[in-house]
Design a protein around this motif. Structure first.
Motif, PDB file in Angstrom:
ATOM      1  N   ALA A  58      11.373   0.576   0.113  1.00  0.00           N
ATOM      2  CA  ALA A  58      11.012  -0.258   1.260  1.00  0.00           C
ATOM      3  C   ALA A  58       9.682   0.214   1.835  1.00  0.00           C
ATOM      4  O   ALA A  58       8.865  -0.592   2.283  1.00  0.00           O
ATOM      5  CB  ALA A  58      12.096  -0.198   2.334  1.00  0.00           C
ATOM      6  N   GLY A  59       9.433   1.519   1.777  1.00  0.00           N
ATOM      7  CA  GLY A  59       8.156   2.055   2.246  1.00  0.00           C
ATOM      8  C   GLY A  59       7.012   1.500   1.420  1.00  0.00           C
ATOM      9  O   GLY A  59       5.937   1.178   1.942  1.00  0.00           O
ATOM     10  N   SER A  60       7.240   1.382   0.120  1.00  0.00           N
ATOM     11  CA  SER A  60       6.221   0.794  -0.739  1.00  0.00           C
ATOM     12  C   SER A  60       5.997  -0.670  -0.359  1.00  0.00           C
ATOM     13  O   SER A  60       4.870  -1.142  -0.235  1.00  0.00           O
ATOM     14  CB  SER A  60       6.672   0.881  -2.197  1.00  0.00           C
ATOM     15  N   ALA A  61       7.093  -1.361  -0.131  1.00  0.00           N
ATOM     16  CA  ALA A  61       7.008  -2.792   0.156  1.00  0.00           C
ATOM     17  C   ALA A  61       6.380  -3.060   1.522  1.00  0.00           C
ATOM     18  O   ALA A  61       5.501  -3.913   1.662  1.00  0.00           O
ATOM     19  CB  ALA A  61       8.411  -3.408   0.088  1.00  0.00           C
ATOM     20  N   VAL A  62       6.821  -2.326   2.529  1.00  0.00           N
ATOM     21  CA  VAL A  62       6.294  -2.549   3.877  1.00  0.00           C
ATOM     22  C   VAL A  62       4.909  -1.915   3.972  1.00  0.00           C
ATOM     23  O   VAL A  62       4.768  -0.712   3.821  1.00  0.00           O
ATOM     24  CB  VAL A  62       7.220  -1.909   4.932  1.00  0.00           C
ATOM     25  N   GLY A  63       3.911  -2.740   4.178  1.00  0.00           N
ATOM     26  CA  GLY A  63       2.552  -2.194   4.230  1.00  0.00           C
ATOM     27  C   GLY A  63       1.648  -3.083   5.045  1.00  0.00           C
ATOM     28  O   GLY A  63       2.109  -3.871   5.873  1.00  0.00           O
ATOM     29  N   LEU A  64       0.358  -2.945   4.784  1.00  0.00           N
ATOM     30  CA  LEU A  64      -0.613  -3.761   5.519  1.00  0.00           C
ATOM     31  C   LEU A  64      -0.274  -5.239   5.388  1.00  0.00           C
ATOM     32  O   LEU A  64      -0.430  -6.007   6.327  1.00  0.00           O
ATOM     33  CB  LEU A  64      -2.019  -3.498   4.971  1.00  0.00           C
ATOM     34  N   GLY A  65       0.205  -5.616   4.195  1.00  0.00           N
ATOM     35  CA  GLY A  65       0.545  -7.014   3.942  1.00  0.00           C
ATOM     36  C   GLY A  65       1.558  -7.564   4.932  1.00  0.00           C
ATOM     37  O   GLY A  65       1.460  -8.703   5.364  1.00  0.00           O
ATOM     38  N   ASN A  66       2.521  -6.745   5.309  1.00  0.00           N
ATOM     39  CA  ASN A  66       3.562  -7.216   6.233  1.00  0.00           C
ATOM     40  C   ASN A  66       3.016  -7.475   7.614  1.00  0.00           C
ATOM     41  O   ASN A  66       3.478  -8.354   8.321  1.00  0.00           O
ATOM     42  CB  ASN A  66       4.655  -6.163   6.378  1.00  0.00           C
ATOM     43  N   ILE A  67       2.084  -6.645   8.041  1.00  0.00           N
ATOM     44  CA  ILE A  67       1.697  -6.704   9.443  1.00  0.00           C
ATOM     45  C   ILE A  67       0.507  -7.616   9.666  1.00  0.00           C
ATOM     46  O   ILE A  67       0.435  -8.316  10.663  1.00  0.00           O
ATOM     47  CB  ILE A  67       1.494  -5.274   9.983  1.00  0.00           C
ATOM     48  N   TRP A  68      -0.414  -7.662   8.713  1.00  0.00           N
ATOM     49  CA  TRP A  68      -1.545  -8.531   9.016  1.00  0.00           C
ATOM     50  C   TRP A  68      -1.516  -9.859   8.268  1.00  0.00           C
ATOM     51  O   TRP A  68      -2.235 -10.774   8.601  1.00  0.00           O
ATOM     52  CB  TRP A  68      -2.869  -7.806   8.874  1.00  0.00           C
ATOM     53  N   LYS A  69      -0.693  -9.961   7.248  1.00  0.00           N
ATOM     54  CA  LYS A  69      -0.716 -11.222   6.510  1.00  0.00           C
ATOM     55  C   LYS A  69       0.480 -12.115   6.805  1.00  0.00           C
ATOM     56  O   LYS A  69       0.335 -13.292   7.096  1.00  0.00           O
ATOM     57  CB  LYS A  69      -0.791 -10.931   5.007  1.00  0.00           C
ATOM     58  N   VAL A 125      -6.785  -0.401  -9.094  1.00  0.00           N
ATOM     59  CA  VAL A 125      -7.585  -1.429  -8.416  1.00  0.00           C
ATOM     60  C   VAL A 125      -7.111  -1.620  -6.972  1.00  0.00           C
ATOM     61  O   VAL A 125      -7.902  -1.567  -6.026  1.00  0.00           O
ATOM     62  CB  VAL A 125      -7.507  -2.779  -9.188  1.00  0.00           C
ATOM     63  N   ILE A 126      -5.793  -1.807  -6.803  1.00  0.00           N
ATOM     64  CA  ILE A 126      -5.285  -2.080  -5.454  1.00  0.00           C
ATOM     65  C   ILE A 126      -5.508  -0.869  -4.545  1.00  0.00           C
ATOM     66  O   ILE A 126      -6.033  -0.993  -3.438  1.00  0.00           O
ATOM     67  CB  ILE A 126      -3.774  -2.456  -5.475  1.00  0.00           C
ATOM     68  N   LEU A 127      -5.149   0.306  -5.036  1.00  0.00           N
ATOM     69  CA  LEU A 127      -5.277   1.483  -4.175  1.00  0.00           C
ATOM     70  C   LEU A 127      -6.736   1.732  -3.789  1.00  0.00           C
ATOM     71  O   LEU A 127      -7.023   2.158  -2.674  1.00  0.00           O
ATOM     72  CB  LEU A 127      -4.674   2.718  -4.854  1.00  0.00           C
ATOM     73  N   SER A 128      -7.661   1.438  -4.722  1.00  0.00           N
ATOM     74  CA  SER A 128      -9.068   1.718  -4.430  1.00  0.00           C
ATOM     75  C   SER A 128      -9.541   0.990  -3.177  1.00  0.00           C
ATOM     76  O   SER A 128     -10.289   1.544  -2.384  1.00  0.00           O
ATOM     77  CB  SER A 128      -9.949   1.368  -5.638  1.00  0.00           C
ATOM     78  N   PHE A 129      -9.085  -0.244  -2.953  1.00  0.00           N
ATOM     79  CA  PHE A 129      -9.542  -0.923  -1.725  1.00  0.00           C
ATOM     80  C   PHE A 129      -8.537  -0.805  -0.580  1.00  0.00           C
ATOM     81  O   PHE A 129      -8.906  -0.740   0.588  1.00  0.00           O
ATOM     82  CB  PHE A 129      -9.922  -2.390  -1.989  1.00  0.00           C
ATOM     83  N   TYR A 130      -7.271  -0.731  -0.931  1.00  0.00           N
ATOM     84  CA  TYR A 130      -6.221  -0.620   0.089  1.00  0.00           C
ATOM     85  C   TYR A 130      -6.433   0.654   0.915  1.00  0.00           C
ATOM     86  O   TYR A 130      -6.269   0.671   2.130  1.00  0.00           O
ATOM     87  CB  TYR A 130      -4.883  -0.562  -0.637  1.00  0.00           C
ATOM     88  N   ASN A 131      -6.852   1.715   0.215  1.00  0.00           N
ATOM     89  CA  ASN A 131      -7.089   2.985   0.895  1.00  0.00           C
ATOM     90  C   ASN A 131      -8.223   2.881   1.921  1.00  0.00           C
ATOM     91  O   ASN A 131      -8.182   3.524   2.963  1.00  0.00           O
ATOM     92  CB  ASN A 131      -7.422   4.055  -0.156  1.00  0.00           C
ATOM     93  N   VAL A 132      -9.222   2.060   1.617  1.00  0.00           N
ATOM     94  CA  VAL A 132     -10.338   1.885   2.552  1.00  0.00           C
ATOM     95  C   VAL A 132      -9.832   1.234   3.841  1.00  0.00           C
ATOM     96  O   VAL A 132     -10.139   1.680   4.949  1.00  0.00           O
ATOM     97  CB  VAL A 132     -11.468   1.043   1.902  1.00  0.00           C
ATOM     98  N   VAL A 133      -9.011   0.193   3.696  1.00  0.00           N
ATOM     99  CA  VAL A 133      -8.478  -0.506   4.872  1.00  0.00           C
ATOM    100  C   VAL A 133      -7.516   0.415   5.643  1.00  0.00           C
ATOM    101  O   VAL A 133      -7.521   0.456   6.877  1.00  0.00           O
ATOM    102  CB  VAL A 133      -7.756  -1.803   4.456  1.00  0.00           C
ATOM    103  N   ALA A 134      -6.712   1.165   4.888  1.00  0.00           N
ATOM    104  CA  ALA A 134      -5.808   2.120   5.533  1.00  0.00           C
ATOM    105  C   ALA A 134      -6.628   3.121   6.354  1.00  0.00           C
ATOM    106  O   ALA A 134      -6.228   3.516   7.455  1.00  0.00           O
ATOM    107  CB  ALA A 134      -4.964   2.842   4.486  1.00  0.00           C
ATOM    108  N   GLY A 135      -7.792   3.501   5.830  1.00  0.00           N
ATOM    109  CA  GLY A 135      -8.685   4.401   6.555  1.00  0.00           C
ATOM    110  C   GLY A 135      -9.162   3.777   7.863  1.00  0.00           C
ATOM    111  O   GLY A 135      -9.254   4.457   8.887  1.00  0.00           O
ATOM    112  N   TRP A 136      -9.444   2.483   7.853  1.00  0.00           N
ATOM    113  CA  TRP A 136      -9.833   1.810   9.109  1.00  0.00           C
ATOM    114  C   TRP A 136      -8.711   1.951  10.134  1.00  0.00           C
ATOM    115  O   TRP A 136      -8.956   2.207  11.308  1.00  0.00           O
ATOM    116  CB  TRP A 136     -10.065   0.315   8.919  1.00  0.00           C
ATOM    117  N   ALA A 137      -7.474   1.730   9.668  1.00  0.00           N
ATOM    118  CA  ALA A 137      -6.329   1.792  10.589  1.00  0.00           C
ATOM    119  C   ALA A 137      -6.248   3.179  11.218  1.00  0.00           C
ATOM    120  O   ALA A 137      -6.067   3.319  12.437  1.00  0.00           O
ATOM    121  CB  ALA A 137      -5.035   1.450   9.854  1.00  0.00           C
TER     122      ALA A 137
END
Ligand code: TRP
Length: 463
Positions: free
Chosen positions: A18-29, A97-109
């Motif tokens: 569930a931790g994997s599933a719940v992410g930026l996608g859940n909250i902003w999309k 691919v996903i982690l490379s950009f997802y990590n950047v957005v996570a860094g913004w958070a």
């Protein structure tokens, strides 16, 4: 499987998945898709997709992983179909691919957490310059990747499971707390109504297609994350009920996130919901002034709280993304976990540099490519997002096709039946058999083609 690691119990697995599933996608999309797609009507459709389409895929991924006790590539080899390990290889590329950009957005958070804590609400209005300032965002991206690598390097039970057991309950408490508070604000009900009043007229092919893709991405399917996590699951556990729990968890958090967000927004606009934008725009650009409107002290506390929550949600997802290549390197190349983690995280961080500079700092990566038939170029980050979207759907299509036609549903069922006594004579079994052979390959195949056409060729059936 000595040395490979295992989840210590069912709860550990459920929280990690569930931790994997719940992410930026859940909250902003998710909240914005709900709003645009017709409110409660969309939630209903979304739930149906989760169980009709995603459920069989997740069950299949877990079963493949648990049967073989192997990473996303090794699992196909262990089943005796090494040609099909291309699915796992593509999954590893997708994860990188996903982690490379997802990590950047996570860094913004994470960065926003510190800004809010200092009462610096102006970052919202200056979002554009915030993300183009790579000396700040770069540092947070390094920190976030280091945190992710720290958790992964500690292994399955002492790292991933323990992290999820701390972060997920905290996340729930935080969301519920913020939700309770936001519902007390003036105009809260305007926000809730805006979010949920069913408007069946807004349900069309576009929103339905959106629901399908979002459910798939949100449940972390199609790239072997769940195969990998399944490989650490004990034979005692019931795959079907675990999948139900993970799915409800994911949908539940996404739903609550919307219920928390819209009252906040309605409060700050005085109940005028005509100009709301979604996605990164809302979360990073608009929310800081929402918190500011609550007053400097309280706003700073709640704002920091919110972005910490977002960072936690992102961390359990980045962990699951990193685990896919790490598990592969550990299993197949016999490199120690800490070393494998350090190398992989380093490579992915470097792969993320174009995404880091592609938000205003570097002209080339900010306006990276103009698709056929499109007017404006998209940035590197969006380009990777579109690419990943397609890879996940293709991966999902191949996984169910493999299970239904190559590995065969009898073998799939045999694995699912372990840990689930009544499975043999259950309706779920009939459904899974039908889903992996017909329903899922058909839906995922069609969706894949439509998403490729609409993402890259401007053929907009579903965008
Ligand atoms: N599901 C996560 C989200 O909603 C993102 C994510 C984590 C993911 N791991 C994944 C997506 C694996 C696809 C595959 O933010």
């Amino acid at each position: 499987m000595a040395g490979r690691g295992n989840f210590s119990n069912r709860l550990g697995f459920i929280l990690a998945a569930a931790g994997s599933a719940v992410g930026l996608g859940n909250i902003w999309k998710f909240p914005f898709e709900v709003e645009a797609g017709g409110g409660a009507a969309f939630v209903l459709i979304y739930l149906i997709f989760c169980f009709l389409l995603c459920f069989p895929v997740m069950v299949t991924e877990i079963a493949i992983g648990r049967k073989t006790n192997k990473n996303a590539v090794g699992a196909f080899n262990a089943l005796g179909y090494s040609k099909w390990n291309i699915i796992g290889k593509m999954g590893i590329v997708a994860g990188v691919v996903i982690l490379s950009f997802y990590n950047v957005v996570a860094g913004w958070a994470l960065g926003y957490f510190f800004e809010m804590a200092q009462g610096n609400f102006s970052v919202g209005k200056e979002f554009g310059s915030y993300v183009s300032n790579i000396s700040t965002t770069g540092i947070y991206a390094v920190i976030f990747m280091a945190l992710t690598a720290f958790v992964v390097s500690r292994g399955v039970s002492a790292g991933i499971e323990k992290g999820a057991k701390i972060l997920m309950p905290t996340l729930i408490v935080m969301i519920l707390g913020l939700l309770a508070y936001s519902l007390t604000l003036p105009n809260a009900m305007t926000g809730v109504k805006y979010y949920l009043i069913p408007e069946f007229g807004e349900l069309n092919l576009k929103t339905i297609g959106g629901a399908l893709r979002q459910s798939f991405f949100s449940l972390s399917l199609g790239m072997g994350t769940i195969i990998t996590y399944g490989s650490y699951l004990s034979k005692k556990e019931n795959i079907i009920s675990s999948t139900v729990s993970v799915t409800l968890f994911d949908v539940g958090i996404a739903f609550l996130a919307g219920l928390m967000l819209f009252p906040l927004v309605a409060y700050s606009t005085g109940g005028d919901m005509s100009n709301i934008q979604g996605g990164a725009g809302l979360i990073f650009a608009a929310l800081p002034s929402v918190f500011e409107s609550l007053g400097a002290g309280l706003g700073s506390i709640l704002g920091a709280f919110f972005f910490l929550l977002l960072s936690f949600a992102a961390l359990t997802s980045t962990v699951s993304l990193l685990e896919v290549p790490v598990s592969y390197v550990v299993d197949e190349h016999k490199i120690s976990r800490p070393k494998a983690t350090a190398i992989t995280a380093g490579v992915i961080f470097i792969a993320g540099l174009p995404s880091l500079v592609g938000n205003g700092y570097s002209e080339m990566f900010t306006s990276f490519v103009t698709y056929i038939g499109a007017e404006k170029p998209v940035g590197f980050m969006d380009f990777l997002g579109h690419l990943a979207d397609c890879m996940l759907l293709l991966g999902g299509f191949l996984i169910v096709t493999f299970a239904g036609y190559v590995w065969k549903k009898e073998n799939l069922n045999e694995e699912i039946a372990i840990g689930y006594e009544g499975y043999e004579n259950s309706r779920v079994k009939i459904f899974i058999g039908f889903a992996v052979r017909y329903l899922c390959p058909a839906l995922l195949g069609i969706l894949f083609v439509m998403v490729v056409l609409s993402n890259f060729f401007g053929v907009d059936i579903i965008n």
